[in-house]
Design a protein around this motif. Structure first.
Motif, PDB file in Angstrom:
ATOM      1  N   ALA A  81       8.109  21.544  31.054  1.00 47.10           N
ATOM      2  CA  ALA A  81       8.984  22.691  30.838  1.00 47.10           C
ATOM      3  C   ALA A  81       8.868  23.665  32.001  1.00 47.10           C
ATOM      4  N   LYS A  82       9.990  24.194  32.396  1.00 47.58           N
ATOM      5  CA  LYS A  82      10.008  25.183  33.474  1.00 47.58           C
ATOM      6  C   LYS A  82       9.754  26.564  32.897  1.00 47.58           C
ATOM      7  N   GLY A  83       8.849  27.300  33.523  1.00 43.85           N
ATOM      8  CA  GLY A  83       8.634  28.681  33.136  1.00 43.85           C
ATOM      9  C   GLY A  83       7.248  28.993  32.638  1.00 43.85           C
ATOM     10  N   ASN A  84       7.153  30.092  31.917  1.00 43.86           N
ATOM     11  CA  ASN A  84       5.896  30.622  31.414  1.00 43.86           C
ATOM     12  C   ASN A  84       5.270  29.683  30.376  1.00 43.86           C
ATOM     13  N   VAL A  85       3.963  29.450  30.491  1.00 42.53           N
ATOM     14  CA  VAL A  85       3.273  28.527  29.590  1.00 42.53           C
ATOM     15  C   VAL A  85       3.342  28.998  28.142  1.00 42.53           C
ATOM     16  N   VAL A  86       3.032  30.259  27.899  1.00 41.77           N
ATOM     17  CA  VAL A  86       3.002  30.772  26.526  1.00 41.77           C
ATOM     18  C   VAL A  86       4.383  30.699  25.893  1.00 41.77           C
ATOM     19  N   GLU A  87       5.408  31.128  26.615  1.00 40.66           N
ATOM     20  CA  GLU A  87       6.769  31.077  26.075  1.00 40.66           C
ATOM     21  C   GLU A  87       7.200  29.634  25.815  1.00 40.66           C
ATOM     22  N   SER A  88       6.811  28.724  26.700  1.00 35.50           N
ATOM     23  CA  SER A  88       7.145  27.310  26.510  1.00 35.50           C
ATOM     24  C   SER A  88       6.462  26.750  25.272  1.00 35.50           C
ATOM     25  N   VAL A  89       5.180  27.098  25.077  1.00 38.46           N
ATOM     26  CA  VAL A  89       4.435  26.621  23.918  1.00 38.46           C
ATOM     27  C   VAL A  89       5.059  27.149  22.623  1.00 38.46           C
ATOM     28  N   LEU A  90       5.459  28.401  22.618  1.00 41.88           N
ATOM     29  CA  LEU A  90       6.100  28.977  21.438  1.00 41.88           C
ATOM     30  C   LEU A  90       7.416  28.278  21.129  1.00 41.88           C
ATOM     31  N   SER A  91       8.155  27.916  22.173  1.00 44.06           N
ATOM     32  CA  SER A  91       9.417  27.198  21.984  1.00 44.06           C
ATOM     33  C   SER A  91       9.164  25.799  21.421  1.00 44.06           C
ATOM     34  N   ILE A  92       8.133  25.132  21.938  1.00 40.90           N
ATOM     35  CA  ILE A  92       7.776  23.798  21.452  1.00 40.90           C
ATOM     36  C   ILE A  92       7.371  23.867  19.985  1.00 40.90           C
ATOM     37  N   ASP A  93       6.581  24.888  19.648  1.00 36.46           N
ATOM     38  CA  ASP A  93       6.148  25.050  18.261  1.00 36.46           C
ATOM     39  C   ASP A  93       7.350  25.258  17.342  1.00 36.46           C
ATOM     40  N   GLU A  94       8.305  26.044  17.796  1.00 40.89           N
ATOM     41  CA  GLU A  94       9.500  26.301  16.990  1.00 40.89           C
ATOM     42  C   GLU A  94      10.301  25.024  16.766  1.00 40.89           C
ATOM     43  N   GLU A  95      10.293  24.147  17.778  1.00 40.17           N
ATOM     44  CA  GLU A  95      11.104  22.934  17.690  1.00 40.17           C
ATOM     45  C   GLU A  95      10.428  21.815  16.897  1.00 40.17           C
ATOM     46  N   ILE A  96       9.142  21.577  17.154  1.00 39.09           N
ATOM     47  CA  ILE A  96       8.493  20.423  16.520  1.00 39.09           C
ATOM     48  C   ILE A  96       7.388  20.796  15.540  1.00 39.09           C
ATOM     49  N   GLY A  97       6.865  22.024  15.640  1.00 36.88           N
ATOM     50  CA  GLY A  97       5.760  22.436  14.792  1.00 36.88           C
ATOM     51  C   GLY A  97       4.435  21.936  15.326  1.00 36.88           C
ATOM     52  N   ILE A  98       3.621  22.817  15.864  1.00 40.11           N
ATOM     53  CA  ILE A  98       2.316  22.459  16.429  1.00 40.11           C
ATOM     54  C   ILE A  98       1.233  22.798  15.413  1.00 40.11           C
ATOM     55  N   ASP A  99       0.412  21.822  15.083  1.00 43.11           N
ATOM     56  CA  ASP A  99      -0.675  22.044  14.130  1.00 43.11           C
ATOM     57  C   ASP A  99      -1.969  22.467  14.818  1.00 43.11           C
ATOM     58  N   LEU A 100      -2.136  22.054  16.077  1.00 42.04           N
ATOM     59  CA  LEU A 100      -3.360  22.361  16.812  1.00 42.04           C
ATOM     60  C   LEU A 100      -3.113  22.203  18.303  1.00 42.04           C
ATOM     61  N   ILE A 101      -3.686  23.104  19.085  1.00 40.58           N
ATOM     62  CA  ILE A 101      -3.687  22.975  20.547  1.00 40.58           C
ATOM     63  C   ILE A 101      -5.086  22.567  20.974  1.00 40.58           C
ATOM     64  N   ILE A 102      -5.181  21.513  21.756  1.00 39.69           N
ATOM     65  CA  ILE A 102      -6.469  21.118  22.325  1.00 39.69           C
ATOM     66  C   ILE A 102      -6.393  21.293  23.828  1.00 39.69           C
ATOM     67  N   LEU A 103      -7.315  22.023  24.398  1.00 39.11           N
ATOM     68  CA  LEU A 103      -7.308  22.218  25.844  1.00 39.11           C
ATOM     69  C   LEU A 103      -8.718  22.432  26.356  1.00 39.11           C
ATOM     70  N   GLY A 104      -8.882  22.239  27.658  1.00 38.66           N
ATOM     71  CA  GLY A 104     -10.190  22.374  28.267  1.00 38.66           C
ATOM     72  C   GLY A 104     -10.618  23.821  28.364  1.00 38.66           C
ATOM     73  N   ALA A 105     -11.897  24.056  28.184  1.00 37.09           N
ATOM     74  CA  ALA A 105     -12.415  25.422  28.281  1.00 37.09           C
ATOM     75  C   ALA A 105     -12.443  25.906  29.717  1.00 37.09           C
ATOM     76  N   LYS A 106     -12.496  24.994  30.657  1.00 39.71           N
ATOM     77  CA  LYS A 106     -12.591  25.354  32.065  1.00 39.71           C
ATOM     78  C   LYS A 106     -11.207  25.594  32.633  1.00 39.71           C
TER      79      LYS A 106
END
Length: 263
Positions: A81-106
């Motif tokens: 997705a082009k653009g801001n990470v947070v805004e993109s994640v919110l859009s993805i959640d709205e479209e498919i529904g995110i139950d959990l985000i897994i990401l590296g601590a580093k």
């Protein structure tokens, strides 16, 4: 828990984080969405579609990364997705529904003192989504014990407990509760919410200046496979949530950290 989003950057730890997420998803039969954001800069006087080129390169990066891991027959989808990470994640959640985000601590930063970088910190700060952060180099093992730490047993949003409840049920994990009595506690804070009380295998009450200090004092005696904390105004990180980065000097854990919204 059906949809797990895995935001990836360009760090060496991206492969480890993705493999952890796949191993985790395989255990609970969830679907993985591998996500990478990109940005582009328009160049005056050119006819080249830069966005199209960068999107293609982004997808190629994801495919190349997927070729380096064991997918274990887990269903995996790619999202760029082009653009801001947070805004993109919110859009993805709205479209498919995110139950959990897994990401590296580093983070992508070469500064080794950073625990949560700007991307992870921003997602914690600006979304309601539960997050599971994975320490650099950590390999997945079935979760058998969880340390849940907080300074107030009040839970006004019980739906926030769903990720924790799901993990407990699916991995048959025990939950040790660490209730930290801080200097300005109230008697109400010392009462466990019924849903939390139902989860607990043990309860330890400790007196410390902050919840973080309570965790530092007791985490080794519990030796958990997962640390669970609330993100709320009176919660674990309190001041830390106000920033987009968290330094290792402020907080660090060598086990996965589940962050749930406890407003």
């Amino acid at each position: 828990m059906h949809h797990i989003l895995v935001p990836i950057g360009s760090t060496e730890s991206a492969r480890n984080t993705l493999q952890f997420a796949i191993d985790f998803a395989a255990e609970i039969q969830a679907k993985i969405f591998v996500f990478r954001a990109y940005s582009s800069f328009s160049k005056a006087g050119t006819m080249i579609n830069i966005d199209s080129i960068i999107e293609r390169e982004t997808n190629l990066y994801i495919k190349t990364l997927l070729n380096t891991v064991d997918t274990k027959d887990v269903e995996i989808k790619m999202i760029s997705a082009k653009g801001n990470v947070v805004e993109s994640v919110l859009s993805i959640d709205e479209e498919i529904g995110i139950d959990l985000i897994i990401l590296g601590a580093k983070s992508n930063s070469i500064r080794q003192e950073i625990f949560l970088g700007k991307t992870a910190g921003s997602l914690v700060k600006r979304t309601e989504l539960p997050m599971l952060t994975v320490p650099d180099g950590y390999k997945f093992v079935p979760i058998k014990s969880i340390l849940m730490a907080f300074k107030s047993g009040i839970v006004k949003k019980r739906a926030s407990l769903k990720p924790l409840q799901f993990i407990v049920e699916n991995f048959k994990a025990k939950v040790d509760i660490l209730l930290v009595k801080t200097p300005n506690y109230t008697e109400e804070d010392m009462q466990l919410d019924k849903a939390v009380d139902k989860l607990k295998s043990s309860l330890t009450i400790t007196e410390n200046a902050t919840t973080f200090q309570g965790v530092l004092e007791h985490i080794n005696s519990f030796n958990p496979g997962l640390l669970c904390v609330f993100r709320r105004k009176r919660g674990f990180f309190m001041k830390l949530w106000e920033k987009s980065t968290i330094l290792k000097s402020e907080f660090y854990t060598n086990v996965p950290l589940l962050i749930i919204k406890g407003k």
